[in-house]
Design an enzyme around this catalytic site. Sequence first.
Site, PDB file in Angstrom:
ATOM      1  N   ASN A 151      18.905  33.201  71.642  1.00 52.80           N
ATOM      2  CA  ASN A 151      18.536  34.371  70.853  1.00 52.80           C
ATOM      3  C   ASN A 151      18.950  34.103  69.414  1.00 52.80           C
ATOM      4  O   ASN A 151      20.129  34.175  69.083  1.00 52.80           O
ATOM      5  CB  ASN A 151      19.247  35.615  71.417  1.00 52.80           C
TER       6      ASN A 151
ATOM      7  N   LYS B  23      18.410  35.825  66.875  1.00 57.27           N
ATOM      8  CA  LYS B  23      18.672  37.060  66.123  1.00 57.27           C
ATOM      9  C   LYS B  23      17.939  36.999  64.768  1.00 57.27           C
ATOM     10  O   LYS B  23      16.854  36.414  64.693  1.00 57.27           O
ATOM     11  CB  LYS B  23      20.177  37.298  65.996  1.00 57.27           C
TER      12      LYS B  23
ATOM     13  N   HIS C 156      18.775  44.636  73.898  1.00 61.24           N
ATOM     14  CA  HIS C 156      19.974  43.942  73.409  1.00 61.24           C
ATOM     15  C   HIS C 156      20.956  44.970  72.841  1.00 61.24           C
ATOM     16  O   HIS C 156      20.537  45.969  72.241  1.00 61.24           O
ATOM     17  CB  HIS C 156      19.592  42.910  72.346  1.00 61.24           C
TER      18      HIS C 156
ATOM     19  N   GLU D  27      22.668  44.994  70.269  1.00 58.81           N
ATOM     20  CA  GLU D  27      22.509  45.257  68.836  1.00 58.81           C
ATOM     21  C   GLU D  27      21.375  46.254  68.592  1.00 58.81           C
ATOM     22  O   GLU D  27      21.446  47.071  67.675  1.00 58.81           O
ATOM     23  CB  GLU D  27      22.272  43.930  68.091  1.00 58.81           C
TER      24      GLU D  27
ATOM     25  N   GLU E 215      25.881  40.941  78.955  1.00 59.66           N
ATOM     26  CA  GLU E 215      26.519  40.598  77.686  1.00 59.66           C
ATOM     27  C   GLU E 215      27.567  41.653  77.339  1.00 59.66           C
ATOM     28  O   GLU E 215      27.230  42.697  76.749  1.00 59.66           O
ATOM     29  CB  GLU E 215      25.477  40.546  76.563  1.00 59.66           C
TER      30      GLU E 215
ATOM     31  N   GLY F 232      29.497  37.417  69.576  1.00 53.27           N
ATOM     32  CA  GLY F 232      29.772  37.017  68.198  1.00 53.27           C
ATOM     33  C   GLY F 232      31.239  37.058  67.822  1.00 53.27           C
ATOM     34  O   GLY F 232      31.587  37.001  66.644  1.00 53.27           O
TER      35      GLY F 232
ATOM     36  N   SER G 270      29.463  34.682  73.176  1.00 51.57           N
ATOM     37  CA  SER G 270      30.284  33.560  72.728  1.00 51.57           C
ATOM     38  C   SER G 270      30.227  32.340  73.649  1.00 51.57           C
ATOM     39  O   SER G 270      31.217  31.635  73.828  1.00 51.57           O
ATOM     40  CB  SER G 270      31.739  34.012  72.507  1.00 51.57           C
TER      41      SER G 270
HETATM   42  P1  13P Z   1      26.805  35.061  70.633  1.00 49.36           P
HETATM   43  O1  13P Z   1      26.477  33.902  71.518  1.00 49.36           O
HETATM   44  O2  13P Z   1      26.666  34.763  69.177  1.00 49.36           O
HETATM   45  O3  13P Z   1      28.120  35.688  71.004  1.00 49.36           O
HETATM   46  O4  13P Z   1      25.690  36.194  70.920  1.00 49.36           O
HETATM   47  C1  13P Z   1      25.381  36.517  72.220  1.00 49.36           C
HETATM   48  C2  13P Z   1      24.173  37.344  72.209  1.00 49.36           C
HETATM   49  O5  13P Z   1      24.173  38.472  71.735  1.00 49.36           O
HETATM   50  C3  13P Z   1      22.936  36.757  72.738  1.00 49.36           C
HETATM   51  O6  13P Z   1      21.956  37.728  72.891  1.00 49.36           O
END
Ligand code: 13P
Length: 252
Positions: A9, A11, A94, A96, A166, A172, A213
């Site tokens: 992803n 983002k 997601h 976010e 997640e 992150g 992560s």
């Molecule tokens: P990270 O791998 O940067 O922690 O993000 C995970 C994520 O949100 C994947 O959708």
Amino acid sequence: MRTPIVAGNWKMNKTVEEARSLVLSMSLKLREIGGVEKVLCPPFPALLAVSAMLQGTGIGLGAQNMHWEEKGAYTGEVAPAMVAEFCQFVIIGHSERRAYFGETDEMVNKKVHAALAHGLTPIVCVGETEDEYASNRTGEVVRRQISRGLADADPAKAATLIVAYEPIWAIGTGRASSGENANAVLADHIRPALADLFGEDTSQAIRIQYGGSVTGANADEFFSQPEIDGALVGGASLKKDDFIAIVQAAAK
Ligand code: 13P
């Protein structure tokens, strides 16, 4: 046996130009790795260019979001048929999007229905906040996200769904869940919630990824767990060596 699936992803990162060079830097390596499904999820503007580059490589393409309506006056949104022109996958719900754009389980549910109707494979994200984790509410939260988000999904297509667990506190932050903790959430809550909706057999066929992560250094810890069928990777999917290492770990 469920085939593992690793999705990157990206983002809100990479212009078309940058996306091209990242794909160029890793697609040859990625296509050599068998026994694992690979998916890249760049931002919308890069989908056309990346889809052309992935033709014939066996690497799948996914969008990071989409609207549920067929078309119309929804400024700034992208319809399912527009995603399906280029993609096989779409990330839905997601954390976010839930946190910054007000996505609810009901919206997630409409998007899941629309994705399945358009032949897209939804990667449906669930996970608890730091507070919910600290107060032992993980099970309750992910069960609710699954039961509402996937309600009334076509049982004939449900086995193709992908769920990504997640935990928000792990996204992150560099503070990944332990493999054991993530596996327990899948075993105790997510797969049972899927079984409640679709029956035991279908729940066993649905692939569940871990996300939060994940790096080349810790990927083994997750993929050695029996319930974890791959990863949804954020930051490390933007680094070719890390992403290749994660895919290699999933193939073992
Ligand atoms: P990270 O791998 O940067 O922690 O993000 C995970 C994520 O949100 C994947 O959708």
